[in-house]
Design an enzyme around this catalytic site. Sequence first.
Site, short mmCIF file in Angstrom:
data_model
loop_
_atom_site.label_atom_id
_atom_site.label_comp_id
_atom_site.label_asym_id
_atom_site.label_seq_id
_atom_site.Cartn_x
_atom_site.Cartn_y
_atom_site.Cartn_z
N SER B 216 -3.90 1.85 -0.90
CA SER B 216 -3.06 1.56 0.25
C SER B 216 -2.83 0.07 0.40
CB SER B 216 -3.76 2.09 1.51
OG SER B 216 -2.99 1.71 2.63
N GLY B 217 -1.54 -0.31 0.52
CA GLY B 217 -1.18 -1.72 0.58
C GLY B 217 -1.66 -2.42 1.84
N THR B 254 12.54 10.81 2.98
CA THR B 254 13.22 9.54 2.72
C THR B 254 12.19 8.43 2.50
OG1 THR B 254 15.12 10.20 4.02
CG2 THR B 254 14.78 7.83 3.73
N CYS B 342 -20.82 6.23 21.38
CA CYS B 342 -20.03 5.93 22.57
C CYS B 342 -18.67 5.34 22.22
CB CYS B 342 -20.76 4.94 23.46
SG CYS B 342 -22.40 5.46 23.91
#
Lengths: 127, 432
Positions: B216-217, B254, B342
Amino acid sequence: MAFYSEKVMDHFQNPRNVGEIKDADGTGEIGNPVCGDMMSFYIKVKDNVIEDVKFKTFGCGAAIAVSSMVSEMAKGKTLDEAMQITNASVAKELGGLPPNKMHCSNLGADALHKAIEDYKRKHGGTT
Amino acid sequence: MSEKERLLFQENSERRAVRAVYLENQANTRVDERVLEEMLPYFKEQYGNAQSMHSLGAVSKDAIEKARKEVADLIGSRENEIYFTSCASEANNLAVKGVADAYKQKGKHLVVSAIEHFSVLNAARRLGQNGFDVTYLPVDRYGLISPEEVKNALREDTVLVSIQHANPEIGTIQPLEEISRIVREKKIPLHTDATCTAGIIPVDVNSLGVDLLTLSGSQFYGPKGASALYIKKGIKLTPQIDGGIQENGRRAGTENVPAIVGFGKACVLAKSERDDNKRKMLPLRDRLIAALPEKIEHIYVNGHPDKRLPNNVNISVEFVEGEGMFLLLDQKGIYVSSGSACASKALKMSHVLSAINVDPAVGQGSILITLSKYTTSEDIDYLLAEFPPIVKRLRDMSPLYSYFLKTGQRRPAGPGTDYEHEHEHEQNQEEE
Ligand code: FES
């Protein structure tokens, strides 16, 4: 929008009544099963009125804010009045809590009530 | 800006501290200027749909193909083995569900590690609900997966093994070469989630010996919105998004051209600058790991001492809770994350910390700090100056700490006190 209300952040950053009372008249301790946190309350009682209250909390921002708020609400109240403080009323005073943090508000009132019960047990159930 | 907006803006910047020190680079990195430059024309001038036949479309198409080559170059694959997706989670889903489905005639068994990212873990869980059998491999206290355990987990009907290259939370780098030798022998497809390693340390699909790889870039100064799955030639996979013919029919939709272009550029930069960046981050990381325990008592470093990402520091601070720390750090303009229960939406301690057997009370105080090439030594000075007083402040409020000071003993938090017996557990949420 910030995660916590301004009131919560204020109580988290400047918590009132942090500490312990060495010769407390009643103490109450509660652990949070949901996330594994803990709260201790200490009260000093005179003529049925909560004269002083202190707490220590291990938990998230909401848990700290809740304890601070509960301590403020309880101070100066009679034991009966203090028993009326509920999780909902604490959350309300704080201007609301995020939904997944509502359970943190359970800690505060419960710990206070336990401290009051502890006092009553030790002092022969005078109400 | 309207007056109201102006006031809001002012209030926000006042609330923010003077300094901003971003140390959550496992979540996202700042886009490099040169990457942004490269992307801009594809918003305003070259905005054609890459699938259109006219010349404007062709420009977009060319840009995507150039980026594909750049991504392939970073990880040593062929261009036609790179498939663009919108994010790493999508690539992980495509790998796990896509391969499982394509090979389901052969068998219905998967092997994943217990400390995978949720996009692998929950994809596997879903397959588990749909008739697949999933083995979750345990890790040791450093977060390492043993190749021996992988070997023992493989079965006749195993159709996919998915093991991350490194863990984003504790930074442990897995012995993937060793694991891949074992998996390869059995001719089982091996997927690795290299989201937190690609662009940061060398990642080569051939030397790693993997069949599918996620990168991932946005983890290395590229934009959000573009990631890729490497799928080795010959590996079958069922698309998870049906539609048009994009990405060779394996991922319809796309193409996000500007993001893909930026991703490509980030790969080019990473290839030439990765080692320099590492040389910059490593001493800062090591300084933090050495200095924090000197300044703060009772803290523990999670993860492996040396098989560790050059930008990762994960510590557990005993007797305090992580969300409190990160809120107070936030007030100082220091942005980190926490693995405490938490601080998570599901109110559970991070599955990674549980898997390496961190005591839940101690894990409540865990803080994750990840550096980037932009992190300076002044940033580290600032953190080292601001952090200890924050811990002290929260410890002074902590009943667990006062108990420890009084008795020298540790006591469990929450569950274990009598509250547990009085109230029903309400916890049933799953981490998203
Ligand atoms: S005390 Fe754990 S979430 Fe509030």
